[in-house]
Design a protein around this motif. Structure first.
Motif, PDB file in Angstrom:
ATOM      1  N   ALA A  15    -192.706  78.037 -44.340  1.00 10.47           N
ATOM      2  CA  ALA A  15    -192.474  78.315 -45.757  1.00 10.47           C
ATOM      3  C   ALA A  15    -190.997  78.181 -46.105  1.00 10.47           C
ATOM      4  O   ALA A  15    -190.635  77.624 -47.142  1.00 10.47           O
ATOM      5  CB  ALA A  15    -192.978  79.714 -46.103  1.00 10.47           C
ATOM      6  N   VAL A  16    -190.126  78.671 -45.217  1.00  9.98           N
ATOM      7  CA  VAL A  16    -188.690  78.561 -45.464  1.00  9.98           C
ATOM      8  C   VAL A  16    -188.268  77.099 -45.458  1.00  9.98           C
ATOM      9  O   VAL A  16    -187.466  76.657 -46.284  1.00  9.98           O
ATOM     10  CB  VAL A  16    -187.901  79.371 -44.425  1.00  9.98           C
ATOM     11  CG1 VAL A  16    -186.410  79.116 -44.556  1.00  9.98           C
ATOM     12  CG2 VAL A  16    -188.186  80.858 -44.588  1.00  9.98           C
ATOM     13  N   ASP A  17    -188.787  76.325 -44.501  1.00  7.86           N
ATOM     14  CA  ASP A  17    -188.473  74.893 -44.452  1.00  7.86           C
ATOM     15  C   ASP A  17    -188.861  74.208 -45.765  1.00  7.86           C
ATOM     16  O   ASP A  17    -188.195  73.264 -46.196  1.00  7.86           O
ATOM     17  CB  ASP A  17    -189.216  74.220 -43.290  1.00  7.86           C
ATOM     18  CG  ASP A  17    -188.527  74.471 -41.954  1.00  7.86           C
ATOM     19  OD1 ASP A  17    -187.313  74.761 -41.967  1.00  7.86           O
ATOM     20  OD2 ASP A  17    -189.192  74.374 -40.918  1.00  7.86           O
ATOM     21  N   ALA A  18    -189.951  74.685 -46.386  1.00  3.92           N
ATOM     22  CA  ALA A  18    -190.431  74.096 -47.633  1.00  3.92           C
ATOM     23  C   ALA A  18    -189.735  74.692 -48.855  1.00  3.92           C
ATOM     24  O   ALA A  18    -190.022  74.301 -49.990  1.00  3.92           O
ATOM     25  CB  ALA A  18    -191.936  74.283 -47.748  1.00  3.92           C
ATOM     26  N   GLY A  19    -188.825  75.655 -48.642  1.00  2.00           N
ATOM     27  CA  GLY A  19    -188.133  76.290 -49.764  1.00  2.00           C
ATOM     28  C   GLY A  19    -188.950  77.354 -50.458  1.00  2.00           C
ATOM     29  O   GLY A  19    -188.600  77.807 -51.549  1.00  2.00           O
ATOM     30  N   ASP A  20    -190.051  77.786 -49.843  1.00  2.00           N
ATOM     31  CA  ASP A  20    -190.940  78.786 -50.441  1.00  2.00           C
ATOM     32  C   ASP A  20    -190.558  80.162 -49.906  1.00  2.00           C
ATOM     33  O   ASP A  20    -191.159  80.667 -48.947  1.00  2.00           O
ATOM     34  CB  ASP A  20    -192.398  78.441 -50.106  1.00  2.00           C
ATOM     35  CG  ASP A  20    -193.394  79.443 -50.691  1.00  2.00           C
ATOM     36  OD1 ASP A  20    -192.967  80.285 -51.512  1.00  2.00           O
ATOM     37  OD2 ASP A  20    -194.588  79.363 -50.323  1.00  2.00           O
ATOM     38  N   LEU A  21    -189.569  80.790 -50.529  1.00  2.00           N
ATOM     39  CA  LEU A  21    -189.098  82.085 -50.045  1.00  2.00           C
ATOM     40  C   LEU A  21    -190.151  83.166 -50.214  1.00  2.00           C
ATOM     41  O   LEU A  21    -190.299  84.039 -49.352  1.00  2.00           O
ATOM     42  CB  LEU A  21    -187.817  82.488 -50.776  1.00  2.00           C
ATOM     43  CG  LEU A  21    -186.622  81.541 -50.628  1.00  2.00           C
ATOM     44  CD1 LEU A  21    -185.384  82.170 -51.249  1.00  2.00           C
ATOM     45  CD2 LEU A  21    -186.364  81.188 -49.178  1.00  2.00           C
ATOM     46  N   ASP A  22    -190.899  83.116 -51.314  1.00  2.00           N
ATOM     47  CA  ASP A  22    -191.942  84.125 -51.527  1.00  2.00           C
ATOM     48  C   ASP A  22    -193.008  84.026 -50.441  1.00  2.00           C
ATOM     49  O   ASP A  22    -193.502  85.045 -49.949  1.00  2.00           O
ATOM     50  CB  ASP A  22    -192.583  83.947 -52.902  1.00  2.00           C
ATOM     51  CG  ASP A  22    -191.633  84.316 -54.041  1.00  2.00           C
ATOM     52  OD1 ASP A  22    -190.685  85.091 -53.798  1.00  2.00           O
ATOM     53  OD2 ASP A  22    -191.849  83.837 -55.168  1.00  2.00           O
ATOM     54  N   GLY A  23    -193.369  82.801 -50.084  1.00  2.00           N
ATOM     55  CA  GLY A  23    -194.354  82.616 -49.026  1.00  2.00           C
ATOM     56  C   GLY A  23    -193.859  83.137 -47.696  1.00  2.00           C
ATOM     57  O   GLY A  23    -194.619  83.720 -46.907  1.00  2.00           O
TER      58      GLY A  23
END
Length: 311
Positions: free
Chosen positions: A186-194
């Motif tokens: 999720a972090v790699d994808a920029g999805d901090l909430d995830g």
């Protein structure tokens, strides 16, 4: 680091993975222990430059597998990644050699391989690159890549020695928790909430899980700084009374890997302030401690300095 050096990290994963400092410290300890056990012989790592590349990489690769690490040795994330590669090289001693090139100093090699970004890991066999890992991979990803690489080249490489087989039969490290993996992705994808949700799921299952605690603390750093303009922060730091700017500057320094500098900054704020401002800086510093493993030497150093500043 001066205020003008404040920049956003190129990888969100690298930014929140401050827990990798623990892995780096453990890897360093393993290297030192292995060196003592082998009479001071270091892990199978070769420093390569433009002058010895043909001998140390090309010629070696004619009879064995060489993993060529292209890096910038002064970069903090690159240093941590290099320690991980050294750990894997030590585990696989005799099966492949790790050759390291600092591309800032040895630009001819990078140009010859048409390298776009570093760090990068090339598999060189019989004088040719046969596989590549661009960027920074996690340990499980590297192990999977190495396994596939060795399987693909098995018929061309010398058979493993009895010692290699013994190492392979030793218990492997436990697999990565699926929620930790989900958070990293999720972090790699920029999805901090995830990523936060994944770490919170892990904490719900295992309230004392250190990976989750470190991950959430690192994500907190990013959230506090993601909307901050570094240029504006630089101008605010000119006012010593702007405590909020000092706290944000420490956050940026943590994200850049300048851990001791961040801790020193906040200890200095504690030393020269009083009342609510002093307590705010103290609490913020304690919060930054949560982004690192409890046994990190930087924390012990900062705790001593904080005690001196308070008393």
């Amino acid at each position: 680091m001066s205020p003008a050096d404040f920049t956003r990290p190129g990888s969100l994963y690298g930014a929140v993975d401050l827990g990798a400092r623990k892995q780096a410290l453990e890897a360093q300890a393993r290297r030192e222990s292995a060196a003592q056990e082998t009479g001071g012989v270091p892990a199978p790592v070769i420093d390569v430059d433009d002058a010895n590349f043909a001998t140390e990489v090309v010629e070696r690769s004619m009879n064995s597998l060489v993993l060529l690490e292209l890096t910038v040795t002064r970069a903090e994330q690159a240093k941590q990644y290099s320690l991980l590669l050294e750990k894997l090289a030590a585990e696989n001693a005799g099966r492949w050699i790790l050759a390291r090139v600092d591309v800032e100093i040895n630009q001819q090699i990078a140009q010859a391989l048409r390298v776009q970004n570093v760090p990068a890991l090339y598999a060189i066999f019989q004088g040719q690159p046969v596989a590549v890992v661009p960027g920074i991979a996690t340990e499980p990803q590297l192990r999977d890549w190495l396994s596939q690489l060795m399987e693909a080249l098995a018929q061309y490489l010398p058979p493993p020695t009895e010692e290699d087989q013994d190492q392979q039969e030793q218990p492997q490290e436990p697999p990565v928790d699926p929620d930790v993996l989900a958070a990293e992705q999720a972090v790699d994808a920029g999805d901090l909430d995830g990523a936060v949700a994944a770490y919170e799921r892990l904490l719900a299952r295992s309230p004392n899980n250190q990976d989750a605690k470190l991950g959430l603390a690192g994500l907190g750093l990013i959230r506090r700084t993601q909307d901050v303009d570094p240029a504006d922060l630089q101008s605010r730091l000119a006012d010593p009374a702007d405590i909020e700017a000092q706290l944000l500057a420490a956050d940026f320094e943590m994200l850049s890997g300048e851990v001791d500098r961040a801790f020193d900054r906040l200890v200095d704020v504690v030393r020269r302030t009083s009342g609510a401002e002093r307590d705010r800086a103290r609490v913020h510093l304690l919060g930054l401690f949560d982004t690192l493993p409890g046994d990190d030497p930087s924390i012990a150093r900062a705790r001593r300095n904080l005690a001196s500043a308070l008393f």
